[in-house]
Design an enzyme around this catalytic site. Structure first.
Site, mmCIF file in Angstrom:
data_model
loop_
_atom_site.group_PDB
_atom_site.id
_atom_site.type_symbol
_atom_site.label_atom_id
_atom_site.label_comp_id
_atom_site.label_asym_id
_atom_site.label_seq_id
_atom_site.Cartn_x
_atom_site.Cartn_y
_atom_site.Cartn_z
ATOM 1 N N LYS A 28 0.170 -10.153 8.364
ATOM 2 C CA LYS A 28 0.435 -8.763 8.730
ATOM 3 C C LYS A 28 -0.872 -8.243 9.322
ATOM 4 O O LYS A 28 -1.848 -8.025 8.591
ATOM 5 C CB LYS A 28 0.864 -7.935 7.522
ATOM 6 C CG LYS A 28 1.111 -6.465 7.859
ATOM 7 C CD LYS A 28 1.434 -5.641 6.611
ATOM 8 C CE LYS A 28 1.600 -4.170 6.979
ATOM 9 N NZ LYS A 28 1.826 -3.315 5.781
ATOM 10 N N ILE A 45 5.926 -5.146 9.629
ATOM 11 C CA ILE A 45 6.136 -4.594 8.290
ATOM 12 C C ILE A 45 5.809 -3.119 8.438
ATOM 13 O O ILE A 45 4.655 -2.741 8.650
ATOM 14 C CB ILE A 45 5.283 -5.281 7.222
ATOM 15 C CG1 ILE A 45 5.755 -6.732 7.057
ATOM 16 C CG2 ILE A 45 5.384 -4.534 5.886
ATOM 17 C CD1 ILE A 45 4.906 -7.559 6.102
ATOM 18 N N TYR A 78 -13.440 -3.508 -0.811
ATOM 19 C CA TYR A 78 -14.619 -2.979 -1.500
ATOM 20 C C TYR A 78 -15.756 -3.993 -1.601
ATOM 21 O O TYR A 78 -16.902 -3.677 -1.301
ATOM 22 C CB TYR A 78 -14.267 -2.441 -2.902
ATOM 23 C CG TYR A 78 -15.393 -1.633 -3.510
ATOM 24 C CD1 TYR A 78 -15.632 -0.324 -3.090
ATOM 25 C CD2 TYR A 78 -16.230 -2.185 -4.472
ATOM 26 C CE1 TYR A 78 -16.679 0.414 -3.627
ATOM 27 C CE2 TYR A 78 -17.279 -1.456 -5.014
ATOM 28 C CZ TYR A 78 -17.508 -0.165 -4.587
ATOM 29 O OH TYR A 78 -18.544 0.559 -5.104
ATOM 30 N N TYR A 124 -2.705 -10.263 4.780
ATOM 31 C CA TYR A 124 -2.662 -8.855 5.197
ATOM 32 C C TYR A 124 -4.067 -8.427 5.589
ATOM 33 O O TYR A 124 -4.958 -8.368 4.743
ATOM 34 C CB TYR A 124 -2.112 -7.998 4.053
ATOM 35 C CG TYR A 124 -1.961 -6.519 4.359
ATOM 36 C CD1 TYR A 124 -1.989 -6.014 5.662
ATOM 37 C CD2 TYR A 124 -1.763 -5.614 3.329
ATOM 38 C CE1 TYR A 124 -1.834 -4.663 5.921
ATOM 39 C CE2 TYR A 124 -1.607 -4.256 3.578
ATOM 40 C CZ TYR A 124 -1.644 -3.783 4.863
ATOM 41 O OH TYR A 124 -1.501 -2.443 5.117
ATOM 42 N N ARG A 172 -8.705 -0.099 5.453
ATOM 43 C CA ARG A 172 -8.639 0.065 4.000
ATOM 44 C C ARG A 172 -9.568 -0.888 3.256
ATOM 45 O O ARG A 172 -9.996 -0.586 2.138
ATOM 46 C CB ARG A 172 -7.201 -0.148 3.501
ATOM 47 C CG ARG A 172 -6.236 0.949 3.912
ATOM 48 C CD ARG A 172 -4.864 0.734 3.292
ATOM 49 N NE ARG A 172 -3.931 1.787 3.680
ATOM 50 C CZ ARG A 172 -3.788 2.948 3.053
ATOM 51 N NH1 ARG A 172 -4.556 3.227 2.005
ATOM 52 N NH2 ARG A 172 -2.908 3.846 3.460
ATOM 53 N N THR A 216 0.823 -1.211 0.000
ATOM 54 C CA THR A 216 0.000 0.000 0.000
ATOM 55 C C THR A 216 0.852 1.255 0.000
ATOM 56 O O THR A 216 0.571 2.224 -0.713
ATOM 57 C CB THR A 216 -0.914 0.008 1.243
ATOM 58 O OG1 THR A 216 -1.679 -1.192 1.274
ATOM 59 C CG2 THR A 216 -1.840 1.198 1.226
#
Length: 292
Positions: free
Chosen positions: A164, A206, A109, A135, A140, A46
């Site tokens: 993550k 990370i 989304y 992740y 997000r 990202t």
């Protein structure tokens, strides 16, 4: 999986003032974080503004990082999306010979159910020629990968080696650490709670801030992994204000401002992101100068 213990860096993609990819700037960033003692690099996450890169630019970033790294550190490639078939196709066609794992974000989304998330990563695990790091970043993606789903995936697929975890929820992270398989890694995706997660049994981070201050941040993580609590927290509190600041007006605008202050790259970001305002730039400058 020891290669993914410690500090991984979510690399930015530097841009020139004309918004083209700054290859020389990217080389400087890679050298800077390697010299800073981090453990591995994450390409096209990202923080790399991957959503605004063309396919040709993505390949340029990959080629540049691979060449500059020259096998010195393990490399992780971001390969994810909300179209499962498209992700699987990339996994089947891309050359992963220079990469040690992929980082794959939970579908955004679409807002799938937990079963949909499981089935998505099942297909990725079946197709991936390298280990998979999940992740989870609900801020997000608009959906949270619950611990039960993560643990189900970790137990069902041996090549799903880590997560993550960036929900910003230390209790959720602790539940993962408590119940995970022995060889499964819980990696922080939140710079501010990295140290508490490490001390609870996490494997590292990370990081975004880690590329601005790689020596200090990676040392903090190593101290945490060694159980040297007071020494690790001393560094944490030295860097805490900078962590808040770099995310205050969006990522990677904050960290790119630090690179500009350090004269490593320009601070250019692509729309819809914009640069930090003058007030934040001045505060970041004051912090960076005092701590460099």
């Amino acid at each position: 999986m020891k290669k993914f213990a410690g500090t991984g860096i979510a690399l930015v993609t530097p841009f020139k003032k004309d918004f083209s990819v700054d290859v020389e700037g990217l080389k400087k960033v890679v050298e800077f974080v390697i010299d800073g003692g981090v453990e591995y690099l994450v390409v096209l996450g990202t923080t790399a503004e991957t959503a605004t890169l063309t396919q040709e630019e993505k390949e340029l970033v990959i080629t540049t990082v691979v060449e500059v790294n020259a096998g010195r550190l393990p490399l992780v490639l971001g390969v994810g999306g909300n179209n499962t078939m498209k992700v699987v196709e990339e996994l089947k066609t891309r050359d992963f010979s220079k990469f040690d794992a992929i980082l794959s974000v939970s579908p955004y989304y679409n807002k799938p159910t937990q079963e949909g998330i499981y089935q998505h990563f099942k297909e990725i695990a079946k197709a991936s020629p390298v280990p998979v790091i999940l992740y989870n970043v609900p801020g997000r993606t608009a959906s949270n990968v619950l611990p039960a789903t993560v643990l189900r995936l970790a137990n069902d697929f041996k090549n799903i080696i880590a997560i993550k975890e960036a929900a910003g929820d230390i209790v959720q992270a602790m539940r993962l650490i408590q119940h995970k398989p022995d060889d499964f890694l819980v990696i922080s995706g939140d710079d501010m709670i990295t140290l508490p997660m490490v001390l609870a049994g996490g494997s590292g981070v990370i990081s975004v801030i880690g590329q601005g201050f790689p020596k200090a941040f990676s040392e903090m993580v190593r101290l945490g992994l060694q159980g040297k609590v007071s020494e690790a927290y001393e560094i944490h509190y030295q860097l805490a204000d900078s962590i808040d600041m770099i995310f205050e007006q969006g990522n990677p605008a904050g960290i790119k401002e630090i690179f500009k202050i350090k004269a490593i790259t320009e601070n250019t970001v692509r729309l819809p992101l914009v640069n930090v305002d003058k007030n934040l730039a001045e505060r970041l400058s004051d912090f960076t100068i005092k701590n460099s």
